[in-house]
Write a protein that holds these residues in place. Structure first.
Motif, PDB file in Angstrom:
ATOM      1  N   LEU A  24       0.832  -1.205   0.000  1.00 50.72           N
ATOM      2  CA  LEU A  24       0.000   0.000   0.000  1.00 50.72           C
ATOM      3  C   LEU A  24       0.865   1.253   0.000  1.00 50.72           C
ATOM      4  CD1 LEU A  24      -2.778   1.385   0.245  1.00 50.72           C
ATOM      5  CD2 LEU A  24      -2.568   1.164   2.734  1.00 50.72           C
ATOM      6  N   LEU A  25       1.904   1.273   0.838  1.00 48.59           N
ATOM      7  CA  LEU A  25       2.809   2.423   0.896  1.00 48.59           C
ATOM      8  C   LEU A  25       3.505   2.638  -0.438  1.00 48.59           C
ATOM      9  CD1 LEU A  25       4.391   1.830   4.431  1.00 48.59           C
ATOM     10  CD2 LEU A  25       2.971   3.780   3.761  1.00 48.59           C
ATOM     11  N   PHE A  26       3.918   1.545  -1.085  1.00 46.34           N
ATOM     12  CA  PHE A  26       4.555   1.663  -2.404  1.00 46.34           C
ATOM     13  C   PHE A  26       3.592   2.316  -3.399  1.00 46.34           C
ATOM     14  CE2 PHE A  26       5.356   0.200  -6.698  1.00 46.34           C
ATOM     15  CZ  PHE A  26       6.712   0.449  -6.857  1.00 46.34           C
ATOM     16  N   GLY A  27       2.346   1.841  -3.410  1.00 41.44           N
ATOM     17  CA  GLY A  27       1.353   2.383  -4.343  1.00 41.44           C
ATOM     18  C   GLY A  27       1.073   3.851  -4.097  1.00 41.44           C
ATOM     19  N   VAL A  28       0.893   4.216  -2.818  1.00 42.41           N
ATOM     20  CA  VAL A  28       0.601   5.612  -2.471  1.00 42.41           C
ATOM     21  C   VAL A  28       1.769   6.526  -2.851  1.00 42.41           C
ATOM     22  CG1 VAL A  28       0.223   7.205  -0.543  1.00 42.41           C
ATOM     23  CG2 VAL A  28      -1.027   5.043  -0.635  1.00 42.41           C
ATOM     24  N   LEU A  29       3.002   6.116  -2.475  1.00 42.35           N
ATOM     25  CA  LEU A  29       4.176   6.938  -2.782  1.00 42.35           C
ATOM     26  C   LEU A  29       4.429   7.036  -4.280  1.00 42.35           C
ATOM     27  CD1 LEU A  29       6.785   6.081  -0.010  1.00 42.35           C
ATOM     28  CD2 LEU A  29       5.782   8.304  -0.493  1.00 42.35           C
ATOM     29  N   LYS A  57      12.268   1.871  -4.162  1.00 43.85           N
ATOM     30  CA  LYS A  57      13.119   0.697  -4.374  1.00 43.85           C
ATOM     31  C   LYS A  57      13.150  -0.168  -3.116  1.00 43.85           C
ATOM     32  CE  LYS A  57      17.973  -0.614  -5.111  1.00 43.85           C
ATOM     33  NZ  LYS A  57      18.150  -1.191  -3.769  1.00 43.85           N
ATOM     34  N   ASN A  58      13.312   0.476  -1.957  1.00 48.68           N
ATOM     35  CA  ASN A  58      13.363  -0.267  -0.696  1.00 48.68           C
ATOM     36  C   ASN A  58      12.046  -0.995  -0.413  1.00 48.68           C
ATOM     37  OD1 ASN A  58      15.910   0.784  -0.459  1.00 48.68           O
ATOM     38  ND2 ASN A  58      15.429   2.204   1.198  1.00 48.68           N
ATOM     39  N   LEU A  59      10.915  -0.313  -0.717  1.00 50.43           N
ATOM     40  CA  LEU A  59       9.611  -0.929  -0.495  1.00 50.43           C
ATOM     41  C   LEU A  59       9.363  -2.081  -1.465  1.00 50.43           C
ATOM     42  CD1 LEU A  59       7.446   2.279   0.074  1.00 50.43           C
ATOM     43  CD2 LEU A  59       7.879   0.504   1.774  1.00 50.43           C
ATOM     44  N   TRP A  60       9.831  -1.952  -2.695  1.00 51.52           N
ATOM     45  CA  TRP A  60       9.582  -2.971  -3.721  1.00 51.52           C
ATOM     46  C   TRP A  60      10.445  -4.218  -3.502  1.00 51.52           C
ATOM     47  CZ3 TRP A  60       5.937  -3.786  -7.221  1.00 51.52           C
ATOM     48  CH2 TRP A  60       6.180  -4.696  -8.250  1.00 51.52           C
ATOM     49  N   THR A  61      11.727  -3.986  -3.214  1.00 53.84           N
ATOM     50  CA  THR A  61      12.671  -5.115  -3.109  1.00 53.84           C
ATOM     51  C   THR A  61      12.864  -5.609  -1.683  1.00 53.84           C
ATOM     52  OG1 THR A  61      14.598  -3.650  -2.855  1.00 53.84           O
ATOM     53  CG2 THR A  61      13.940  -4.235  -5.103  1.00 53.84           C
TER      54      THR A  61
END
Length: 315
Positions: free
Chosen positions: A33-38, A90-94
């Motif tokens: 969710l944080l990745f999508g929002v950011l 990048k940190n949130l995705w990987t």
């Protein structure tokens, strides 16, 4: 500390070649969710600020000193968020949160250089409004193109030497304990917390630099607005007062958001610092202000709305 302990500390410090940005790792169920929002926020910032830059370049009605500074400010906001948000994404995705010492130093240096530039651009924009409202007859002469360019260049380069020096000072500290930065980007307060030994000089430098880059521009902005408000109140018609104040209200809102958050984050007492509050206030000046900038200046500005309509009709 005896000789053996001192040598051990130095050995440990030399082994810290990378840091770990904990970021939002305390919210494991919300990473997606944080990745999508950011990602959406970053996209809005890029599109919104790029659109403002394009409009000020192609519309002749927007080729004035005020919009010259706004175009520079929008360019700055794109650079400002691009220092931090791509790394957070990048940190949130990987879920790979490590960052080398050199990358951390580079991120921190550019973040603070651009932050200093933002302070001086906001002051330049306040001065532009002061001349336009308080000395309208002299405005074309005082705010000529050459002076605007000089002011913009000074704002862009103002923080470079100081922030390079401050970055070197922070990264020359010995890091002999944990390498986990409880933040979502490399910033000075959380890095100083990780350092071992006496950091009082570094903390004092943080206060002095923050005072210089925040209070001096804010003082100039405050002085400009005292003059602006007193001039507006003297205008005979209510329509004139409303029109004059509406040209300043957008800038004033950005000033309050930006300077309020950085003042609380860097100048509040050390005892009141916590990772949670540091992250919260960092979000305001690192992400929220660049997000609101195009929205504030477009939705509250008839000239920008008119230029956008012309562009859309042309398309």
């Amino acid at each position: 500390m005896n000789y053996e302990e001192e040598m051990k500390t130095k050995d440990n410090a030399s082994t810290v070649m990378q840091f770990v940005l904990l970021g939002f790792s305390d919210l494991p169920d919300l990473q997606g969710l944080l990745f999508g929002v950011l990602f959406i926020v970053y996209t809005i910032i890029l599109i919104g600020n790029s659109l403002l830059i394009i409009l000020t370049r192609i519309d002749t009605a927007l080729q004035t000193p005020m919009y010259f500074f706004l175009a520079n400010f929008s360019s700055l906001e794109i650079c400002f968020v691009s220092v931090t948000i791509p790394r957070i994404l990048k940190n949130l995705w990987t879920q790979e949160r490590s960052i080398s010492k050199m990358q951390c130093a580079t991120q921190m240096c550019f973040f603070h250089m651009l932050g200093a530039t933002e302070c001086f651009f906001l002051a330049s924009m306040a001065y532009d409004r002061y001349v336009a409202i308080c000395n309208p007859l002299h405005y074309p002469v005082v705010m000529n193109h050459r002076k605007c360019v000089h002011m913009a260049v000074a704002a862009w380069i103002s923080g470079i030497p100081v922030q390079i020096g401050q970055t070197c000072q922070v990264f020359l500290l010995p890091y002999c304990g944990s390498n986990q930065i409880n933040h979502f980007f490399c910033d000075i307060p959380p890095l100083i917390k990780l350092a071992c030994g006496d950091t009082s000089l570094n903390e004092m430098c943080v206060y002095l630099v923050a005072l210089f880059f925040a209070f001096i521009p804010f003082g100039l902005i405050l002085g400009s607005y005292v003059k602006i408000i007193s001039t507006i109140l003297k205008l005979p018609s209510a329509t004139g007062r409303f029109k004059a104040f509406s040209t300043c209200s957008s800038h004033l809102l950005v000033v309050i958001l930006f300077f309020g958050s950085i003042t609380i984050n860097y100048l509040r007492p050390k005892s009141s610092h916590s990772a949670g509050t540091d992250k919260l206030f960092s979000l305001f000046y690192a992400i929220v202000t660049p997000l609101f900038n195009p929205l504030i200046y477009s939705l509250r500005n008839k000239d920008v709305i008119a230029a956008l309509r012309k562009l859309l009709l042309r398309k």
